[in-house]
Design a protein around this motif. Structure first.
Motif, PDB file in Angstrom:
ATOM      1  N   GLN A 261       0.815  -1.213   0.000  1.00 50.50           N
ATOM      2  CA  GLN A 261       0.000   0.000   0.000  1.00 50.50           C
ATOM      3  C   GLN A 261       0.847   1.261   0.000  1.00 50.50           C
ATOM      4  O   GLN A 261       0.610   2.157  -0.802  1.00 50.50           O
ATOM      5  CB  GLN A 261      -0.930   0.013   1.221  1.00 50.50           C
ATOM      6  CG  GLN A 261      -1.792   1.246   1.322  1.00 50.50           C
ATOM      7  CD  GLN A 261      -2.765   1.402   0.170  1.00 50.50           C
ATOM      8  OE1 GLN A 261      -3.388   0.444  -0.261  1.00 50.50           O
ATOM      9  NE2 GLN A 261      -2.897   2.606  -0.342  1.00 50.50           N
ATOM     10  N   SER A 262       1.844   1.339   0.887  1.00 47.45           N
ATOM     11  CA  SER A 262       2.516   2.629   1.029  1.00 47.45           C
ATOM     12  C   SER A 262       4.035   2.585   1.105  1.00 47.45           C
ATOM     13  O   SER A 262       4.669   3.618   0.990  1.00 47.45           O
ATOM     14  CB  SER A 262       1.978   3.341   2.275  1.00 47.45           C
ATOM     15  OG  SER A 262       2.177   2.536   3.422  1.00 47.45           O
TER      16      SER A 262
ATOM     17  N   CYS B 105       6.158   0.306  -0.740  1.00 48.69           N
ATOM     18  CA  CYS B 105       6.827  -0.152  -1.958  1.00 48.69           C
ATOM     19  C   CYS B 105       7.188   1.046  -2.829  1.00 48.69           C
ATOM     20  O   CYS B 105       6.315   1.734  -3.374  1.00 48.69           O
ATOM     21  CB  CYS B 105       5.942  -1.119  -2.732  1.00 48.69           C
ATOM     22  SG  CYS B 105       6.685  -1.637  -4.298  1.00 48.69           S
ATOM     23  N   LYS B 106       8.477   1.298  -2.966  1.00 48.85           N
ATOM     24  CA  LYS B 106       8.946   2.448  -3.747  1.00 48.85           C
ATOM     25  C   LYS B 106       8.605   2.299  -5.228  1.00 48.85           C
ATOM     26  O   LYS B 106       8.345   3.295  -5.907  1.00 48.85           O
ATOM     27  CB  LYS B 106      10.447   2.626  -3.552  1.00 48.85           C
ATOM     28  CG  LYS B 106      10.791   3.058  -2.154  1.00 48.85           C
ATOM     29  CD  LYS B 106      12.277   3.172  -1.953  1.00 48.85           C
ATOM     30  CE  LYS B 106      12.541   3.548  -0.505  1.00 48.85           C
ATOM     31  NZ  LYS B 106      13.936   3.545  -0.171  1.00 48.85           N
TER      32      LYS B 106
ATOM     33  N   ARG C 179       5.892   0.760  -6.535  1.00 49.20           N
ATOM     34  CA  ARG C 179       4.468   1.056  -6.699  1.00 49.20           C
ATOM     35  C   ARG C 179       4.213   2.549  -6.586  1.00 49.20           C
ATOM     36  O   ARG C 179       3.475   3.128  -7.388  1.00 49.20           O
ATOM     37  CB  ARG C 179       3.641   0.288  -5.667  1.00 49.20           C
ATOM     38  CG  ARG C 179       2.146   0.496  -5.823  1.00 49.20           C
ATOM     39  CD  ARG C 179       1.358  -0.442  -4.888  1.00 49.20           C
ATOM     40  NE  ARG C 179      -0.046  -0.296  -5.133  1.00 49.20           N
ATOM     41  CZ  ARG C 179      -0.824   0.615  -4.544  1.00 49.20           C
ATOM     42  NH1 ARG C 179      -0.331   1.440  -3.643  1.00 49.20           N
ATOM     43  NH2 ARG C 179      -2.106   0.690  -4.839  1.00 49.20           N
ATOM     44  N   GLN C 180       4.817   3.193  -5.595  1.00 55.10           N
ATOM     45  CA  GLN C 180       4.618   4.629  -5.405  1.00 55.10           C
ATOM     46  C   GLN C 180       5.116   5.426  -6.620  1.00 55.10           C
ATOM     47  O   GLN C 180       4.475   6.373  -7.067  1.00 55.10           O
ATOM     48  CB  GLN C 180       5.304   5.107  -4.128  1.00 55.10           C
ATOM     49  CG  GLN C 180       4.704   4.522  -2.855  1.00 55.10           C
ATOM     50  CD  GLN C 180       3.204   4.710  -2.748  1.00 55.10           C
ATOM     51  OE1 GLN C 180       2.700   5.814  -2.918  1.00 55.10           O
ATOM     52  NE2 GLN C 180       2.482   3.638  -2.478  1.00 55.10           N
ATOM     53  N   CYS C 181       6.249   5.028  -7.156  1.00 47.33           N
ATOM     54  CA  CYS C 181       6.804   5.691  -8.339  1.00 47.33           C
ATOM     55  C   CYS C 181       5.869   5.515  -9.531  1.00 47.33           C
ATOM     56  O   CYS C 181       5.547   6.483 -10.236  1.00 47.33           O
ATOM     57  CB  CYS C 181       8.188   5.123  -8.648  1.00 47.33           C
ATOM     58  SG  CYS C 181       8.975   5.849 -10.097  1.00 47.33           S
TER      59      CYS C 181
ATOM     60  N   LEU D   7       2.674   4.829  -9.588  1.00 47.20           N
ATOM     61  CA  LEU D   7       1.437   5.595  -9.392  1.00 47.20           C
ATOM     62  C   LEU D   7       1.679   7.073  -9.682  1.00 47.20           C
ATOM     63  O   LEU D   7       0.859   7.727 -10.331  1.00 47.20           O
ATOM     64  CB  LEU D   7       0.911   5.415  -7.963  1.00 47.20           C
ATOM     65  CG  LEU D   7       0.310   4.056  -7.627  1.00 47.20           C
ATOM     66  CD1 LEU D   7       0.071   3.935  -6.132  1.00 47.20           C
ATOM     67  CD2 LEU D   7      -0.965   3.810  -8.410  1.00 47.20           C
ATOM     68  N   GLY D   8       2.794   7.585  -9.211  1.00 49.18           N
ATOM     69  CA  GLY D   8       3.122   8.988  -9.442  1.00 49.18           C
ATOM     70  C   GLY D   8       3.333   9.306 -10.917  1.00 49.18           C
ATOM     71  O   GLY D   8       2.973  10.386 -11.395  1.00 49.18           O
TER      72      GLY D   8
END
Length: 111
Positions: A65-66, A68-69, A71-73, A75-76
């Protein structure tokens, strides 16, 4: 590519956390929590083992959810997967996955 392929190319359908969630399997949750706790050197409880898949709407493990670098990248950057990113081949975050998992790399490359 199915929706079950994570941003990094891993196959969420093969993930034991997803299997435990979909099948509401508390024994598998406990097994995964123990294994992941030992592997990562942090306490992971069975209650944290709930995930429908990286790119799907719904519950995720706290890491997915929050934390995982990758996944965050993704999504961004608003990419479908890292395979759609122009920096895929030079990404240090993604290399942690695809350098050890040729299947993930092939999925992202569309081969």
């Amino acid at each position: 590519m199915t929706d079950y392929i994570a941003f990094c190319g891993l196959d969420c359908e093969q993930c034991e956390a997803r299997k435990a969630t979909v099948n509401d399997d508390n024994e598998l949750r406990a097994k995964v929590a123990k294994e992941w706790s030992e592997l990562n050197g942090v306490e992971i409880t069975p209650e944290m083992i709930n995930c429908v898949g990286c790119r799907l709407t719904g519950v995720k493990t706290p890491f997915c959810q929050s934390l995982c670098k990758i996944r965050q990248c993704a999504l961004g950057r608003k990419v479908i997967t890292c395979g759609d990113c122009t920096e895929m081949t030079s990404c240090s975050k993604l290399s942690e996955i695809i350098s050890n998992n040729p299947d993930a790399k092939r999925r992202l490359e569309g081969k």
